[in-house]
Design an enzyme around this catalytic site. Sequence first.
Site, short mmCIF file in Angstrom:
data_model
loop_
_atom_site.label_atom_id
_atom_site.label_comp_id
_atom_site.label_asym_id
_atom_site.label_seq_id
_atom_site.Cartn_x
_atom_site.Cartn_y
_atom_site.Cartn_z
N ASP A 169 -17.27 7.09 -1.40
CA ASP A 169 -16.00 7.00 -0.68
C ASP A 169 -15.70 8.39 -0.13
O ASP A 169 -16.35 9.38 -0.50
CB ASP A 169 -14.90 6.54 -1.65
CG ASP A 169 -13.54 6.37 -0.98
OD1 ASP A 169 -13.50 6.21 0.25
OD2 ASP A 169 -12.52 6.42 -1.69
N CYS A 171 -16.52 1.77 0.85
CA CYS A 171 -15.35 0.92 1.12
C CYS A 171 -14.85 1.07 2.56
O CYS A 171 -14.13 0.21 3.05
CB CYS A 171 -14.24 1.24 0.14
SG CYS A 171 -13.76 2.97 0.10
N HIS A 199 -7.35 0.68 -6.35
CA HIS A 199 -7.54 -0.20 -5.18
C HIS A 199 -8.24 -1.48 -5.64
O HIS A 199 -9.40 -1.73 -5.30
CB HIS A 199 -8.37 0.55 -4.13
CG HIS A 199 -8.33 -0.06 -2.76
ND1 HIS A 199 -7.61 -1.17 -2.44
CD2 HIS A 199 -8.96 0.31 -1.60
CE1 HIS A 199 -7.79 -1.48 -1.16
NE2 HIS A 199 -8.60 -0.59 -0.63
N ARG A 234 -13.83 -8.59 2.34
CA ARG A 234 -12.43 -8.34 2.00
C ARG A 234 -11.59 -9.56 2.42
O ARG A 234 -10.67 -9.95 1.71
CB ARG A 234 -11.91 -7.10 2.75
CG ARG A 234 -12.48 -5.77 2.32
CD ARG A 234 -11.99 -5.33 0.96
NE ARG A 234 -10.55 -5.29 0.82
CZ ARG A 234 -9.75 -4.29 1.21
NH1 ARG A 234 -10.28 -3.21 1.72
NH2 ARG A 234 -8.45 -4.34 1.03
N ARG A 259 0.88 -1.19 0.00
CA ARG A 259 0.00 0.00 0.00
C ARG A 259 0.90 1.22 0.00
O ARG A 259 1.67 1.44 0.94
CB ARG A 259 -0.93 0.00 1.22
CG ARG A 259 -1.62 1.35 1.39
CD ARG A 259 -2.73 1.32 2.40
NE ARG A 259 -3.89 0.61 1.90
CZ ARG A 259 -5.12 0.71 2.43
NH1 ARG A 259 -5.33 1.50 3.47
NH2 ARG A 259 -6.12 0.04 1.94
N GLN A 284 -10.12 -4.01 -3.21
CA GLN A 284 -11.40 -3.50 -2.72
C GLN A 284 -12.53 -3.76 -3.72
O GLN A 284 -13.57 -4.32 -3.35
CB GLN A 284 -11.28 -1.98 -2.47
CG GLN A 284 -12.57 -1.34 -1.99
CD GLN A 284 -12.91 -1.73 -0.57
OE1 GLN A 284 -12.08 -1.60 0.31
NE2 GLN A 284 -14.12 -2.21 -0.34
N1 NVA Z 1 -9.96 6.80 -1.36
C1 NVA Z 1 -9.58 6.35 -0.05
C2 NVA Z 1 -9.83 4.89 0.09
C3 NVA Z 1 -9.51 4.32 1.44
C4 NVA Z 1 -9.76 2.84 1.52
C5 NVA Z 1 -8.11 6.70 0.20
O1 NVA Z 1 -7.30 6.49 -0.69
O2 NVA Z 1 -7.80 7.17 1.28
N1 CP Z 2 -11.27 -0.05 2.54
C1 CP Z 2 -10.00 -0.12 2.96
O1 CP Z 2 -9.07 -0.40 2.20
O2 CP Z 2 -9.85 0.10 4.29
P1 CP Z 2 -8.47 0.33 5.07
O3 CP Z 2 -7.91 1.64 4.58
O4 CP Z 2 -8.85 0.35 6.50
O5 CP Z 2 -7.54 -0.78 4.73
#
Ligand code: NVA
Ligand code: CP
Length: 302
Positions: free
Chosen positions: A222, A262, A130, A290, A103, A133
């Site tokens: 989101d 999500c 992502h 997930r 990540r 997800q």
């Molecule tokens: N769009 C959000 C998704 C988190 C799971 C981010 O990137 O922070």
């Molecule tokens: N939806 C998701 O990826 O959650 P986290 O950021 O908690 O991993």
Amino acid sequence: MKKDLLNIYDLDAADFEKIWQKARKLKKSLTEGKPHASLKGKTLGMIFDKSSTRTRISFEVGMYQLGGIALFLTSRDTQIGRGEPIYDSAKMMSRYLNGIMIRTFAQSSVEEFACHASIPVINGLTDLLHPCQILSDLFTIKEKKGAYDKLKIAYVGDGNNIANTWIEAAARLPIELSLACPKGYDPDKKIMAIGKKEAKEGITLYRDPLEAAQNADVLYTDVWTSMGQESEQEDRKKIFKNYQINKKLLKEAKKDAIVMHCLPAHRGEEIAADVIDGPQSVVIDQAENRLHVQKAILEILL
Ligand code: NVA
Ligand code: CP
């Protein structure tokens, strides 16, 4: 399946089917308490340059349930954070581990890692995409609706990594996708151009959320401010204020529409509390899946 899972385009029709089948089986085994330790002795490295709750827990617990182990590696506590090159990290880690989940910020970092690693690399979220997800969200939609074929998914909010990944999904699968994003916050231009050209049931970008939500089977949103954009938070609150899933918007969708997010969510911002906590919301089941879908991906790739 290809060596890595970096985006939805890494998957073909047979791969999608394999993931759904395995996820269903793994979920059943776990629910019935049947052992399913298919990855005994295997190790997954998890590199996190951003925060996570669901992704970390589901990969870590998933590896444990499959009989292997997962290592939580942050850039702060490893030499990566002190500038050790991706080239060396990828090659060296490939000698210790059986797979890596990353990540991070730039999609190009995950791609570079995958290019030099001889083991599978999984994208656990970048600024651009992502995939884990949206794969698990498709599985949830299948569970709730029987199938996703010909369903209309309406995404309301920021044209971010989640929106981009929905576009890739609509380019590969028979789902109709409508998006509503404020001007200046559209999804990635290149992803949109390819998606529109390849979409099976169409991809349409609106400015008005009410239009996008018309007759939708799934309403999805989101956060307005993603990780890494914290300095824009106050401006974004003003710009996105009409891009909220609330009761009024829900009325535009089909009567049996489901509401997805999500997570993490901000009640009163991108989603109203009475909707995310209401009867049409499936967000907790969505989060649970997930685990099952990632275990399926790990079984296939590792
Ligand atoms: N769009 C959000 C998704 C988190 C799971 C981010 O990137 O922070
Ligand atoms: N939806 C998701 O990826 O959650 P986290 O950021 O908690 O991993």
